[in-house]
Write a protein that holds these residues in place. Sequence first.
Motif, PDB file in Angstrom:
ATOM      1  N   GLY A 103       0.802  -1.204   0.000  1.00  0.00           N
ATOM      2  CA  GLY A 103       0.000   0.000   0.000  1.00  0.00           C
ATOM      3  C   GLY A 103       0.837   1.257   0.000  1.00  0.00           C
ATOM      4  N   ASP A 104       0.832   1.981   1.138  1.00  0.00           N
ATOM      5  CA  ASP A 104       1.470   3.287   1.212  1.00  0.00           C
ATOM      6  C   ASP A 104       2.915   3.234   1.703  1.00  0.00           C
ATOM      7  OD1 ASP A 104      -0.916   4.234   0.385  1.00  0.00           O
ATOM      8  OD2 ASP A 104      -1.494   5.161   2.287  1.00  0.00           O
ATOM      9  N   ASP A 105       3.528   2.064   1.681  1.00  0.00           N
ATOM     10  CA  ASP A 105       4.856   1.932   2.283  1.00  0.00           C
ATOM     11  C   ASP A 105       5.989   2.147   1.281  1.00  0.00           C
ATOM     12  OD1 ASP A 105       4.172  -0.287   0.853  1.00  0.00           O
ATOM     13  OD2 ASP A 105       4.946  -1.750   2.299  1.00  0.00           O
ATOM     14  N   LEU A 106       5.705   2.835   0.174  1.00  0.00           N
ATOM     15  CA  LEU A 106       6.748   3.097  -0.818  1.00  0.00           C
ATOM     16  C   LEU A 106       7.604   4.281  -0.397  1.00  0.00           C
ATOM     17  CD1 LEU A 106       4.879   2.658  -4.212  1.00  0.00           C
ATOM     18  CD2 LEU A 106       6.670   1.198  -3.291  1.00  0.00           C
ATOM     19  N   ASN A 107       8.897   4.200  -0.737  1.00  0.00           N
ATOM     20  CA  ASN A 107       9.837   5.286  -0.463  1.00  0.00           C
ATOM     21  C   ASN A 107      10.119   6.026  -1.755  1.00  0.00           C
ATOM     22  OD1 ASN A 107      10.931   6.134   1.852  1.00  0.00           O
ATOM     23  ND2 ASN A 107      12.270   4.379   2.086  1.00  0.00           N
ATOM     24  N   PHE A 108       9.355   7.045  -2.077  1.00  0.00           N
ATOM     25  CA  PHE A 108       9.542   7.775  -3.332  1.00  0.00           C
ATOM     26  C   PHE A 108      10.737   8.724  -3.234  1.00  0.00           C
ATOM     27  CE2 PHE A 108       4.946   6.819  -3.728  1.00  0.00           C
ATOM     28  CZ  PHE A 108       4.945   6.250  -4.992  1.00  0.00           C
ATOM     29  N   MET A 109      11.386   8.957  -4.372  1.00  0.00           N
ATOM     30  CA  MET A 109      12.431   9.970  -4.486  1.00  0.00           C
ATOM     31  C   MET A 109      11.999  10.988  -5.545  1.00  0.00           C
ATOM     32  SD  MET A 109      15.412   8.151  -6.816  1.00  0.00           S
ATOM     33  CE  MET A 109      16.021   9.718  -7.444  1.00  0.00           C
ATOM     34  N   TRP A 110      12.653  12.150  -5.535  1.00  0.00           N
ATOM     35  CA  TRP A 110      12.379  13.152  -6.559  1.00  0.00           C
ATOM     36  C   TRP A 110      12.850  12.618  -7.914  1.00  0.00           C
ATOM     37  CZ3 TRP A 110      10.318  18.218  -6.279  1.00  0.00           C
ATOM     38  CH2 TRP A 110       9.888  18.597  -4.997  1.00  0.00           C
ATOM     39  N   PRO A 111      12.039  12.735  -8.958  1.00  0.00           N
ATOM     40  CA  PRO A 111      12.410  12.175 -10.262  1.00  0.00           C
ATOM     41  C   PRO A 111      13.347  13.052 -11.079  1.00  0.00           C
ATOM     42  CG  PRO A 111      10.251  13.169 -10.395  1.00  0.00           C
ATOM     43  CD  PRO A 111      10.667  13.287  -8.960  1.00  0.00           C
ATOM     44  N   ALA A 112      13.592  14.273 -10.640  1.00  0.00           N
ATOM     45  CA  ALA A 112      14.488  15.196 -11.348  1.00  0.00           C
ATOM     46  C   ALA A 112      15.065  16.164 -10.329  1.00  0.00           C
ATOM     47  CB  ALA A 112      13.748  15.941 -12.454  1.00  0.00           C
ATOM     48  N   SER A 113      16.191  16.768 -10.667  1.00  0.00           N
ATOM     49  CA  SER A 113      16.908  17.612  -9.704  1.00  0.00           C
ATOM     50  C   SER A 113      16.541  19.089  -9.788  1.00  0.00           C
ATOM     51  CB  SER A 113      18.418  17.448  -9.909  1.00  0.00           C
ATOM     52  OG  SER A 113      18.775  17.832 -11.233  1.00  0.00           O
ATOM     53  N   GLY A 114      15.748  19.481 -10.782  1.00  0.00           N
ATOM     54  CA  GLY A 114      15.418  20.884 -10.956  1.00  0.00           C
ATOM     55  C   GLY A 114      14.488  21.424  -9.887  1.00  0.00           C
ATOM     56  N   GLY A 115      14.256  22.743  -9.962  1.00  0.00           N
ATOM     57  CA  GLY A 115      13.382  23.393  -8.998  1.00  0.00           C
ATOM     58  C   GLY A 115      11.916  23.206  -9.344  1.00  0.00           C
ATOM     59  N   LEU A 116      11.071  23.407  -8.345  1.00  0.00           N
ATOM     60  CA  LEU A 116       9.624  23.273  -8.526  1.00  0.00           C
ATOM     61  C   LEU A 116       9.082  24.563  -9.138  1.00  0.00           C
ATOM     62  CD1 LEU A 116       7.175  21.418  -7.977  1.00  0.00           C
ATOM     63  CD2 LEU A 116       6.917  22.594  -5.780  1.00  0.00           C
ATOM     64  N   ILE A 117       8.433  24.446 -10.301  1.00  0.00           N
ATOM     65  CA  ILE A 117       7.893  25.639 -10.962  1.00  0.00           C
ATOM     66  C   ILE A 117       6.366  25.690 -10.914  1.00  0.00           C
ATOM     67  CG2 ILE A 117       9.860  26.044 -12.465  1.00  0.00           C
ATOM     68  CD1 ILE A 117       8.484  24.534 -14.664  1.00  0.00           C
ATOM     69  N   ALA A 118       5.729  24.588 -10.576  1.00  0.00           N
ATOM     70  CA  ALA A 118       4.274  24.578 -10.396  1.00  0.00           C
ATOM     71  C   ALA A 118       3.932  23.424  -9.472  1.00  0.00           C
ATOM     72  CB  ALA A 118       3.544  24.430 -11.730  1.00  0.00           C
ATOM     73  N   GLY A 119       3.202  23.755  -8.386  1.00  0.00           N
ATOM     74  CA  GLY A 119       2.846  22.750  -7.410  1.00  0.00           C
ATOM     75  C   GLY A 119       1.514  22.090  -7.717  1.00  0.00           C
ATOM     76  N   PHE A 120       1.124  21.195  -6.839  1.00  0.00           N
ATOM     77  CA  PHE A 120      -0.114  20.443  -7.005  1.00  0.00           C
ATOM     78  C   PHE A 120      -1.324  21.342  -6.767  1.00  0.00           C
ATOM     79  CE2 PHE A 120      -3.555  17.838  -5.233  1.00  0.00           C
ATOM     80  CZ  PHE A 120      -3.672  16.864  -6.215  1.00  0.00           C
ATOM     81  N   ASP A 121      -2.280  21.243  -7.669  1.00  0.00           N
ATOM     82  CA  ASP A 121      -3.554  21.941  -7.540  1.00  0.00           C
ATOM     83  C   ASP A 121      -4.601  21.002  -8.106  1.00  0.00           C
ATOM     84  OD1 ASP A 121      -5.905  23.468  -8.178  1.00  0.00           O
ATOM     85  OD2 ASP A 121      -4.724  25.306  -8.093  1.00  0.00           O
ATOM     86  N   GLU A 122      -5.477  20.500  -7.267  1.00  0.00           N
ATOM     87  CA  GLU A 122      -6.412  19.460  -7.689  1.00  0.00           C
ATOM     88  C   GLU A 122      -7.240  19.863  -8.898  1.00  0.00           C
ATOM     89  OE1 GLU A 122      -9.575  16.331  -5.650  1.00  0.00           O
ATOM     90  OE2 GLU A 122      -8.587  17.871  -4.441  1.00  0.00           O
TER      91      GLU A 122
END
Length: 298
Positions: free
Chosen positions: A176-195
């Motif tokens: 289920g939720d036990d995954l250890n995700f990493m960032w897929p790219a090293s660049g900066g965040l230019i747009a965040g999550f918006d449902e």
Amino acid sequence: MNLSRSLVAWACAASASVLMVGCGSTSVNRAPVEDRGTSAGSSTSAPSSSGTSAIDPKTLPGYENMGKPGYYTVKPGDTLIRIGLEYGQSWKDIARWSNLENANVIEVGQVLRVVPPGQTPSTTTTTAATETRPVGASPAASAAKQPASAASTASAAATPVPAPAPVSVPAPSAGGDDLNFMWPASGGLIAGFDEARNKGYDISGKAGDPVMAAADGRVVYAGAGLRGYGNLIILKHNNTFLTAYAHNQTLLVKEDQNVRKGQKIAEMGSTDTDRVKLHFEIRRQGKPVDPSRYLPSR
């Protein structure tokens, strides 16, 4: 008299030639999703079949399962790829579970199975699929890459370049939720999550920058058949999570390949968008979720 007849004959021949040229220059580019008059409205993703008339929906495949949990009724513009993304499944699995004779063609009104046989569907898998084009994506028609048994896709802007398959990589777990995700790219965040406007993160970078798998998983889609995403990779990590990596200039993995967390799977690009960036989504049972809940702090 002979001159008049000759002019008339010439005019008729010229008219016939124009009509033939006109007909010969009209190309029909019909998407594999067919609108057979069972649903109102028009599609922006796939054109309706021309000259169709209303038919009895009871004659469509899977009608007996319409409305049941774990099943989905095809709407105008749907593709197996998009339906799979919305329900957290591989399009190949949906085609197999639905006993599709030709996975390149699905019909409006047709009922597809979107959960494995014998599995009790959760509430998230019974919701209707919705438009999820990332913010800033171009509304232009998708490129045309069509896998051997994919539905409603167009040719890829860049041909995927297969990378050597990693050795002894486990298949996605049922966890289920036990995954250890990493960032897929090293660049900066230019747009965040918006449902409502952006179903994931937009990460900056330069053309050719590496795009990495955020966790171990299996490639369930690699191509350019989903409008608004450009050259896209979808990884399935377990029965709960998918991740999506959009707008790449080059794809380095192929469908059904297992990948490791941190493995380079693509090169960053600007396909089907206005600038070089990676659009990254995490989907829990098909529903887009805020990546900040799963990615480590920087």
